[in-house]
Design a protein around this motif. Sequence first.
Motif, PDB file in Angstrom:
ATOM      1  N   LEU A  44       0.840  -1.198   0.000  1.00 15.51           N
ATOM      2  CA  LEU A  44       0.000   0.000   0.000  1.00 15.51           C
ATOM      3  C   LEU A  44       0.870   1.241   0.000  1.00 15.51           C
ATOM      4  CD1 LEU A  44      -2.691   1.613   0.429  1.00 15.51           C
ATOM      5  CD2 LEU A  44      -2.312   1.304   2.892  1.00 15.51           C
ATOM      6  N   ILE A  45       0.630   2.134  -0.951  1.00 14.12           N
ATOM      7  CA  ILE A  45       1.275   3.446  -0.976  1.00 14.12           C
ATOM      8  C   ILE A  45       0.166   4.479  -0.832  1.00 14.12           C
ATOM      9  CG2 ILE A  45       2.641   5.083  -2.324  1.00 14.12           C
ATOM     10  CD1 ILE A  45       3.867   2.673  -3.779  1.00 14.12           C
ATOM     11  N   HIS A  46       0.158   5.166   0.301  1.00 16.99           N
ATOM     12  CA  HIS A  46      -0.928   6.097   0.607  1.00 16.99           C
ATOM     13  C   HIS A  46      -0.342   7.435   1.042  1.00 16.99           C
ATOM     14  CE1 HIS A  46      -4.777   7.611   1.853  1.00 16.99           C
ATOM     15  NE2 HIS A  46      -4.447   7.643   3.137  1.00 16.99           N
ATOM     16  N   SER A  47      -0.949   8.522   0.586  1.00 23.74           N
ATOM     17  CA  SER A  47      -0.454   9.848   0.959  1.00 23.74           C
ATOM     18  C   SER A  47      -1.592  10.732   1.459  1.00 23.74           C
ATOM     19  CB  SER A  47       0.255  10.513  -0.221  1.00 23.74           C
ATOM     20  OG  SER A  47      -0.618  10.688  -1.324  1.00 23.74           O
ATOM     21  N   VAL A  48      -1.264  11.525   2.467  1.00 25.45           N
ATOM     22  CA  VAL A  48      -2.184  12.509   3.039  1.00 25.45           C
ATOM     23  C   VAL A  48      -1.352  13.726   3.429  1.00 25.45           C
ATOM     24  CG1 VAL A  48      -3.930  10.891   3.891  1.00 25.45           C
ATOM     25  CG2 VAL A  48      -1.931  11.408   5.305  1.00 25.45           C
ATOM     26  N   PRO A  49      -1.978  14.897   3.606  1.00 23.35           N
ATOM     27  CA  PRO A  49      -1.190  16.089   3.944  1.00 23.35           C
ATOM     28  C   PRO A  49      -0.404  15.955   5.248  1.00 23.35           C
ATOM     29  CG  PRO A  49      -3.355  16.729   3.126  1.00 23.35           C
ATOM     30  CD  PRO A  49      -3.376  15.234   3.287  1.00 23.35           C
ATOM     31  N   ARG A  74       2.828  17.385   3.125  1.00 26.45           N
ATOM     32  CA  ARG A  74       3.245  18.743   3.490  1.00 26.45           C
ATOM     33  C   ARG A  74       4.684  18.790   3.945  1.00 26.45           C
ATOM     34  NH1 ARG A  74      -2.029  21.238   6.648  1.00 26.45           N
ATOM     35  NH2 ARG A  74      -3.424  21.201   4.827  1.00 26.45           N
ATOM     36  N   SER A  75       5.165  17.700   4.509  1.00 30.06           N
ATOM     37  CA  SER A  75       6.559  17.668   4.968  1.00 30.06           C
ATOM     38  C   SER A  75       7.463  16.854   4.044  1.00 30.06           C
ATOM     39  CB  SER A  75       6.634  17.087   6.389  1.00 30.06           C
ATOM     40  OG  SER A  75       6.071  15.782   6.422  1.00 30.06           O
ATOM     41  N   GLU A  76       6.883  15.903   3.302  1.00 26.92           N
ATOM     42  CA  GLU A  76       7.695  15.008   2.474  1.00 26.92           C
ATOM     43  C   GLU A  76       7.446  15.168   0.981  1.00 26.92           C
ATOM     44  OE1 GLU A  76       7.763  10.885   4.156  1.00 26.92           O
ATOM     45  OE2 GLU A  76       6.313  11.730   5.570  1.00 26.92           O
ATOM     46  N   GLY A  77       6.493  16.013   0.611  1.00 26.41           N
ATOM     47  CA  GLY A  77       6.174  16.183  -0.800  1.00 26.41           C
ATOM     48  C   GLY A  77       5.235  15.094  -1.305  1.00 26.41           C
TER      49      GLY A  77
END
Length: 373
Positions: free
Chosen positions: A195-200, A228-231
Amino acid sequence: MGWRERFEAPVRGIASSNRAANTVRAVAARITTPLLPDDYLHLANPLWSARELRGKIVEVRPETPDSATIVIKPGWGFSFNYLPGQYMGIGVLVEGRWTWRSYSLTSVPQTSGGARSRVVTITVKAMAEGFLSGHLVRGLAPGTVVRLAPPQGEFVLPADLPEKLLFVTAGSGITPIMSMLRTMETRHQHTDVRLIHSVPTADDLMFGAELEAMQAGGLLDAHIQFTRSEGKVDIERLDDLCPDWASRQTWACGPAALLDSLTHKWTQAGLRDHLHIERFALERGEVGAEGGTVTFSRTGKTATVDGATTLMTAGEDAGVQMPFGCRMGICQSCVVMLEKGCVRDLRSGAEHVEGERVQTCVSVAAGDCTLEV
């Protein structure tokens, strides 16, 4: 409201402290007031209906500061044998009007082999400009009776799982995947899941503790990225996050930019048939999602609307005499011909094009369109 209160509703305005007198008045009113069979069913239980699917809100459970899981007890006619990954339409009475949206089911279907549940869940993120999503998250009270549209959608896993799976999601795009993961866990299915998941930020992460537990239990291998911190996740550098992505069947849900990048990469690799995407058909009616100029050909009047305003409302606001009946997509009294353009059904997300007849009370403009009215 109890059975007695519903039965005595026609005489509530003249009710006295004498319960026997109230009952006699109610009997007289019921005998002399024409009712449809569905009205009698509603007296016994508000979830019983022969004409439509209904549900009752059991709980609104916060997930993050701006999202919540809505627990719903469906009434007669609802099939709990939906497929993980499908979405469901929900209609809510707000300010005197029924408003429809579609959201992914995050619960486990009965066919999973788990406990027999009589509730379903959707998980909703309150959008900044979203009329209904904000109400569902912050203003929906337990006990509220809602309308439901049957679960549907093709964004589902096959019965026989591939040896390797990749889920790529962002924001509330995790919601259909959660139903899949929970179903796999309930069925004790074991396969290689990335799973590759992104959130702010961490505060925006839905199901964080549950995902952590799933990873600890060996169900999946997760990478959570805080943008927000890792792009943002760079799909062109996917090899760093999942070196064997090309050998995995992939399911992806999230913003259009993410899905476009995935489509481009998989197409270039000649693997487009390995990529399954859901283009956020989950909140189709939110403000800012499409919309357009609606022309009413018989009157020559026009209305420019957003993607949350129904065609019926657009016409009435423009001074057009629109046909109507139930105003909730059941009776078909509002159906008119679509002469040009494309419209979308808020309950299911189905698109209708010129030459088709459309229900104006539950449809919105998907670009400029012309109605024969």
